[in-house]
Design a protein around this motif. Structure first.
Motif, short mmCIF file in Angstrom:
data_model
loop_
_atom_site.label_atom_id
_atom_site.label_comp_id
_atom_site.label_asym_id
_atom_site.label_seq_id
_atom_site.Cartn_x
_atom_site.Cartn_y
_atom_site.Cartn_z
N ALA A 65 0.77 -1.25 -0.15
CA ALA A 65 0.06 0.08 0.10
C ALA A 65 0.90 1.10 0.00
N PRO A 66 1.72 1.47 0.80
CA PRO A 66 2.71 2.75 0.78
C PRO A 66 3.31 2.88 -0.36
N THR A 67 3.92 1.96 -1.09
CA THR A 67 4.39 2.04 -2.50
C THR A 67 3.48 2.33 -3.69
N ALA A 68 2.13 1.85 -3.52
CA ALA A 68 1.23 2.22 -4.58
C ALA A 68 1.06 3.77 -4.34
N ALA A 69 0.59 4.15 -3.13
CA ALA A 69 0.50 5.74 -2.85
C ALA A 69 1.74 6.71 -3.24
N ILE A 70 2.85 6.24 -3.04
CA ILE A 70 3.99 6.85 -3.42
C ILE A 70 4.16 6.93 -4.90
N ALA A 71 3.91 5.79 -5.51
CA ALA A 71 4.02 5.78 -7.04
C ALA A 71 3.16 6.68 -7.71
N ALA A 72 1.67 6.72 -6.93
CA ALA A 72 0.85 7.36 -7.64
C ALA A 72 1.11 9.22 -7.55
N ASN A 73 2.05 9.41 -6.83
CA ASN A 73 2.39 10.70 -6.32
C ASN A 73 3.78 10.99 -6.13
N LEU A 385 1.83 11.23 6.18
CA LEU A 385 0.35 11.68 6.09
C LEU A 385 -0.27 11.66 4.77
N SER A 386 0.49 11.94 3.88
CA SER A 386 -0.16 11.95 2.27
C SER A 386 -0.71 10.43 2.24
N ASN A 387 0.22 9.51 2.38
CA ASN A 387 -0.11 7.92 2.30
C ASN A 387 -1.39 7.77 3.00
N LEU A 388 -1.61 8.26 4.08
CA LEU A 388 -2.73 7.92 4.72
C LEU A 388 -4.00 8.34 4.18
N ARG A 389 -3.62 9.53 3.37
CA ARG A 389 -5.00 10.15 2.52
C ARG A 389 -5.22 9.64 1.23
N SER A 390 -4.18 8.81 0.92
CA SER A 390 -4.00 8.51 -0.54
C SER A 390 -5.13 7.68 -1.10
N SER A 391 -5.73 7.65 -2.20
CA SER A 391 -6.94 6.79 -2.63
C SER A 391 -6.38 5.48 -3.44
N ALA A 392 -4.81 5.73 -3.80
CA ALA A 392 -4.14 4.57 -4.42
C ALA A 392 -3.47 3.57 -3.52
N GLY A 393 -3.58 3.77 -2.28
CA GLY A 393 -2.69 2.92 -1.55
C GLY A 393 -2.92 3.14 -0.11
N GLY A 394 -1.96 3.36 0.46
CA GLY A 394 -1.93 3.96 1.93
C GLY A 394 -0.82 3.54 2.81
N GLY A 395 -1.45 2.50 3.71
CA GLY A 395 -0.46 2.12 4.80
C GLY A 395 -0.79 2.81 5.92
N THR A 396 -0.04 2.68 7.18
CA THR A 396 0.03 3.12 8.19
C THR A 396 1.28 3.73 8.69
#
Length: 487
Positions: A65-73, A385-396
């Protein structure tokens, strides 16, 4: 302060990739190649984030999930640094093979590495840079909050190995197994369950595994809304080891002596396997009983299977990784609750599966410095914090400072735009000392894991008793440990 990262031995390199000695000749004691260009210095008044502008680095990661969020942004990182990042995402077994071959080949194709503690960090710690070197160099931007801002158990479990003080990775994700349950079903049937069972069925760390079993069976027999009370990730797969381990530790069993230290810091020689202890056998017997009343699909499910079953209304509860909260909130908004796992005779144990990201010791020159800027940014407060809000992934988050933010605290209750934060109360208990469950961090763990889940699977299929399964798993694991690590 500058520390030195020991090189992989030639024997380790050859095991990892089967490549020629000539391919290894350039590896030096500091983990770089003889042809390594010096990292460019910082001109007076220059922006330390821009010193490697124009550099391209490669990041290899499990598809998390965190990598999906980072890759999208990724644009904010490029805007900040001028650095290009290529991200390669793979299933974990393929990632491990790629990293092993990269280290053995001395080519440094991947600069930033998703360093799974058991399959990458433990066997290849010598091939990962000591990040203290970068954090102590004031020509780089400071590491926000220092290493101390990361949750202490996660920094050690995901970033360190053995007796060394070297920090090889920064905590990047932190999936942890907790009790996930249908709040609406428990609320609707609470009084009837309490009357029939003789205890408050509300999920919490005060419930026992025996009570969990009785709740599941009661739901099987009395509830029409779902077919089964519980489901498990009991496929012949790594997921089976994860699911069983929660019960094992709570019963006082363990894989090796001093299991907490072997799980937290790791060891190359953990000693004899302890799975034949009375506590371990009792845990295996209980687990067999529990799966026998669970949804029959459990024998073919990994964590995704359990997560999908809960979201589809097939089961009322399950132990599963807390980051499935985002999926739960999409499928069953407001209907799923979260609690620490039940306790056994010696307490509760919640399996931690987090991973860090580190820098290949083979990375050199500007790419090496750029890799540190990416690791620093990817684990920063703002990015988490951005990852927490991401619709593409996330993580904790893995940083304590993120949890202290008012907007993050507000997100722990519904309505929320950060669904994983709904698990905050449960995971904060799960990560406490004495409650976090840590599998052995040893170089040969992958083989040991396979031996264990194979024997557990035979037990669940009725081919072996709990004692026979534990005895056979112990014999196989002792043989693997005695032989030593083979990549």
């Amino acid at each position: 302060m500058r520390t030195r990262t020991p090189a992989l031995t030639r024997r380790q390199m050859l095991r990892a990739g089967g490549l020629s000695l000539a391919a290894l000749g350039g590896l030096t004691a500091c983990g770089a190649t003889n042809a390594t260009a010096p990292v460019p210095g910082l001109a007076p008044g220059a922006d330390p984030w821009r010193r490697f502008a124009g550099t391209t680095i490669n990041f290899i990661s499990e598809n998390t999930a965190p990598t999906a969020a980072i890759a999208a942004n990724l644009q904010p990182f490029k805007d900040l640094t001028g650095i290009n990042v290529n991200i390669v995402t793979l299933a974990l077994p393929a990632l491990v093979q790629r990293v092993a071959l990269d280290l053995a080949g001395g080519q440094s194709q991947y600069d930033v590495v998703y360093a799974d503690p058991y399959q990458v960090l433990a066997p290849y710690a010598a091939g990962l840079s000591d990040l203290r070197e970068f954090a102590a160099d004031d020509s780089y931007p400071p590491l926000e909050g220092g290493f101390e801002d990361f949750i202490p158990t996660q920094l050690q479990a995901a970033g360190m190995f053995g007796d060394s003080d070297a920090i090889h990775a920064l905590p990047y994700d932190c999936p942890t197994m907790i009790w996930q349950y249908r709040k609406d079903i428990f609320e609707k049937h609470h009084d009837s369950m309490r009357t029939d069972l003789g205890f408050d069925p509300t999920p919490s760390a005060e419930r026992t595994w025996e009570e969990y079993f009785r709740i599941a069976k009661w739901i099987n027999d009395n509830v029409d809304e779902v077919p089964y009370g519980t489901g498990h990730q009991a496929k012949q797969h790594d997921s089976l080891m994860c699911d069983f381990s929660n019960v094992l530790w709570s019963y006082g069993g363990d894989y090796f002596a001093d299991g907490a230290a072997v799980g937290l810091r790791g060891s190359e020689d953990p000693g004899e396997c302890l799975l034949t202890s009375p506590e371990s056998v009792a845990a295996a017997e209980f687990y067999r009983r529990l799966v026998s009343i669970a949804h029959p699909g459990s024998l073919g499910w990994d964590w995704d299977g359990v997560g999908n079953a809960l979201a589809a209304g097939e089961i009322a509860m399950a132990p599963n990784w807390h980051e499935f909260a985002a999926t739960n909130e999409e499928a069953l908004p407001g209907l799923v609750g979260y609690a620490p796992l039940p306790r056994g005779p010696v307490g509760t144990a919640n399996h931690y599966g987090g991973t860090g990201i580190g820098i290949s010791a083979m990375s050199s020159g500007a790419r090496r410095g750029a890799a540190w800027l990416f690791v620093n940014w990817a684990t920063s407060t703002a990015t988490q914090l951005s990852n927490l809000r991401s619709s593409a992934g996330g993580g904790t988050p893995t940083r304590q400072s993120v949890y202290a933010m008012p907007e993050v605290q507000a997100a722990t209750t519904r309505p929320t735009e950060m669904p994983n934060m709904l698990t905050e109360e449960a995971v904060s208990i799960a990560w406490a000392e004495g409650k976090i469950g840590l599998r052995p961090k040893i170089p040969m763990w992958n083989e040991c894991d396979t031996a264990l889940f194979t024997e557990l699977s035979r037990m669940l299929a009725g081919q072996k008793t709990a004692r026979e399964a534990m005895e056979d798993a112990t014999s196989r694991i002792d043989g693997i440990v005695a032989r030593g690590w083979v990549a």
